[in-house]
Design a protein around this motif. Sequence first.
Motif, PDB file in Angstrom:
ATOM      1  N   GLN A 105       0.817  -1.217   0.000  1.00  0.00           N
ATOM      2  CA  GLN A 105       0.000   0.000   0.000  1.00  0.00           C
ATOM      3  C   GLN A 105       0.852   1.270   0.000  1.00  0.00           C
ATOM      4  O   GLN A 105       0.406   2.324  -0.421  1.00  0.00           O
ATOM      5  CB  GLN A 105      -0.930   0.000   1.217  1.00  0.00           C
ATOM      6  CG  GLN A 105      -1.914  -1.138   1.199  1.00  0.00           C
ATOM      7  CD  GLN A 105      -2.573  -1.347   2.552  1.00  0.00           C
ATOM      8  OE1 GLN A 105      -2.012  -1.059   3.599  1.00  0.00           O
ATOM      9  NE2 GLN A 105      -3.795  -1.837   2.528  1.00  0.00           N
ATOM     10  N   LEU A 106       2.101   1.152   0.479  1.00  0.00           N
ATOM     11  CA  LEU A 106       3.024   2.289   0.466  1.00  0.00           C
ATOM     12  C   LEU A 106       3.636   2.522  -0.914  1.00  0.00           C
ATOM     13  O   LEU A 106       4.203   3.582  -1.168  1.00  0.00           O
ATOM     14  CB  LEU A 106       4.156   2.061   1.482  1.00  0.00           C
ATOM     15  CG  LEU A 106       3.771   2.172   2.947  1.00  0.00           C
ATOM     16  CD1 LEU A 106       4.845   1.554   3.836  1.00  0.00           C
ATOM     17  CD2 LEU A 106       3.540   3.625   3.316  1.00  0.00           C
ATOM     18  N   CYS A 107       3.548   1.503  -1.787  1.00  0.00           N
ATOM     19  CA  CYS A 107       4.113   1.582  -3.146  1.00  0.00           C
ATOM     20  C   CYS A 107       5.613   1.860  -3.131  1.00  0.00           C
ATOM     21  O   CYS A 107       6.130   2.627  -3.954  1.00  0.00           O
ATOM     22  CB  CYS A 107       3.388   2.640  -3.987  1.00  0.00           C
ATOM     23  SG  CYS A 107       1.688   2.211  -4.366  1.00  0.00           S
ATOM     24  N   ILE A 108       6.308   1.229  -2.203  1.00  0.00           N
ATOM     25  CA  ILE A 108       7.757   1.403  -2.126  1.00  0.00           C
ATOM     26  C   ILE A 108       8.408   0.163  -2.707  1.00  0.00           C
ATOM     27  O   ILE A 108       8.339  -0.919  -2.120  1.00  0.00           O
ATOM     28  CB  ILE A 108       8.200   1.633  -0.666  1.00  0.00           C
ATOM     29  CG1 ILE A 108       7.578   2.926  -0.152  1.00  0.00           C
ATOM     30  CG2 ILE A 108       9.717   1.680  -0.575  1.00  0.00           C
ATOM     31  CD1 ILE A 108       7.705   3.120   1.331  1.00  0.00           C
ATOM     32  N   SER A 109       9.019   0.329  -3.860  1.00  0.00           N
ATOM     33  CA  SER A 109       9.659  -0.806  -4.512  1.00  0.00           C
ATOM     34  C   SER A 109      11.185  -0.704  -4.468  1.00  0.00           C
ATOM     35  O   SER A 109      11.880  -1.681  -4.692  1.00  0.00           O
ATOM     36  CB  SER A 109       9.188  -0.914  -5.966  1.00  0.00           C
ATOM     37  OG  SER A 109       9.450   0.295  -6.646  1.00  0.00           O
ATOM     38  N   ASP A 110      11.695   0.467  -4.149  1.00  0.00           N
ATOM     39  CA  ASP A 110      13.142   0.693  -4.125  1.00  0.00           C
ATOM     40  C   ASP A 110      13.700   0.334  -2.747  1.00  0.00           C
ATOM     41  O   ASP A 110      13.360   0.994  -1.748  1.00  0.00           O
ATOM     42  CB  ASP A 110      13.413   2.164  -4.443  1.00  0.00           C
ATOM     43  CG  ASP A 110      14.882   2.489  -4.520  1.00  0.00           C
ATOM     44  OD1 ASP A 110      15.720   1.590  -4.278  1.00  0.00           O
ATOM     45  OD2 ASP A 110      15.201   3.657  -4.811  1.00  0.00           O
ATOM     46  N   PRO A 111      14.543  -0.699  -2.652  1.00  0.00           N
ATOM     47  CA  PRO A 111      15.104  -1.097  -1.354  1.00  0.00           C
ATOM     48  C   PRO A 111      15.900   0.017  -0.680  1.00  0.00           C
ATOM     49  O   PRO A 111      16.027   0.048   0.533  1.00  0.00           O
ATOM     50  CB  PRO A 111      16.010  -2.285  -1.687  1.00  0.00           C
ATOM     51  CG  PRO A 111      15.692  -2.687  -3.068  1.00  0.00           C
ATOM     52  CD  PRO A 111      14.996  -1.544  -3.743  1.00  0.00           C
ATOM     53  N   SER A 112      16.421   0.948  -1.452  1.00  0.00           N
ATOM     54  CA  SER A 112      17.195   2.039  -0.854  1.00  0.00           C
ATOM     55  C   SER A 112      16.310   2.957  -0.005  1.00  0.00           C
ATOM     56  O   SER A 112      16.799   3.656   0.878  1.00  0.00           O
ATOM     57  CB  SER A 112      17.929   2.849  -1.928  1.00  0.00           C
ATOM     58  OG  SER A 112      17.017   3.569  -2.725  1.00  0.00           O
ATOM     59  N   PHE A 113      14.997   2.952  -0.270  1.00  0.00           N
ATOM     60  CA  PHE A 113      14.090   3.743   0.562  1.00  0.00           C
ATOM     61  C   PHE A 113      14.208   3.305   2.013  1.00  0.00           C
ATOM     62  O   PHE A 113      14.383   4.121   2.917  1.00  0.00           O
ATOM     63  CB  PHE A 113      12.639   3.597   0.089  1.00  0.00           C
ATOM     64  CG  PHE A 113      11.658   4.260   1.020  1.00  0.00           C
ATOM     65  CD1 PHE A 113      11.351   5.598   0.880  1.00  0.00           C
ATOM     66  CD2 PHE A 113      11.070   3.549   2.058  1.00  0.00           C
ATOM     67  CE1 PHE A 113      10.461   6.220   1.759  1.00  0.00           C
ATOM     68  CE2 PHE A 113      10.176   4.162   2.928  1.00  0.00           C
ATOM     69  CZ  PHE A 113       9.877   5.500   2.779  1.00  0.00           C
ATOM     70  N   TRP A 114      14.110   1.991   2.247  1.00  0.00           N
ATOM     71  CA  TRP A 114      14.159   1.474   3.608  1.00  0.00           C
ATOM     72  C   TRP A 114      15.519   1.742   4.237  1.00  0.00           C
ATOM     73  O   TRP A 114      15.596   2.102   5.423  1.00  0.00           O
ATOM     74  CB  TRP A 114      13.819  -0.011   3.628  1.00  0.00           C
ATOM     75  CG  TRP A 114      12.433  -0.273   3.132  1.00  0.00           C
ATOM     76  CD1 TRP A 114      12.080  -0.859   1.945  1.00  0.00           C
ATOM     77  CD2 TRP A 114      11.207   0.075   3.778  1.00  0.00           C
ATOM     78  NE1 TRP A 114      10.710  -0.895   1.829  1.00  0.00           N
ATOM     79  CE2 TRP A 114      10.143  -0.332   2.941  1.00  0.00           C
ATOM     80  CE3 TRP A 114      10.892   0.687   4.991  1.00  0.00           C
ATOM     81  CZ2 TRP A 114       8.812  -0.152   3.275  1.00  0.00           C
ATOM     82  CZ3 TRP A 114       9.551   0.872   5.324  1.00  0.00           C
ATOM     83  CH2 TRP A 114       8.541   0.458   4.472  1.00  0.00           C
TER      84      TRP A 114
END
Length: 169
Positions: A105-114
């Motif tokens: 639901q957050l639409c975060i696909s880039d591991p660098s975000f985390w």
Amino acid sequence: RCRLDDDPFWREQLDRVADADSAMAVHLAVFVEPYLQLILEGKKSIESRFSANRCAPYGAVRKRDLVLLKRSGGPVVGICRLGEVWFYDLDPSTWKTIRGGFGQQLCISDPSFWASKKGASYASLMRVEHAREIEPLVASKRDRRGWVVLREHNEQRELLGTSSLGLSP
């Protein structure tokens, strides 16, 4: 208001927030792409904000609050209402809860975000409802805050002795 006059839902919401006795708060949130467009398209249904300190929106948002959606370095281009909100003091188990329970639901696909959020101690998650694009509205915000409370909840206004903070027709 005139940008949303054709929409009965938003006309009612704005009438409610204009009432001096309204419990609703109003916020300004700054977004970068692709997250802004994903919210406006209804694909991103949970917004997250992570911080090292307890700062807005942590503890400052509630269900049914209104949020103006501002493009980073640009105008306000949308509005939404908040559904459920969750606040977390971050530890290994809450990180797992957030990533596992809200990741899609957050639409975060880039591991660098985390990885970029590892220094955070607090998280605010908010369900986005009724997101609507509006004709761009210039906002004279010059600081680096990603979240600004424009109008606080009733009890906060009473404590401060104010009726409204920064809203004009």
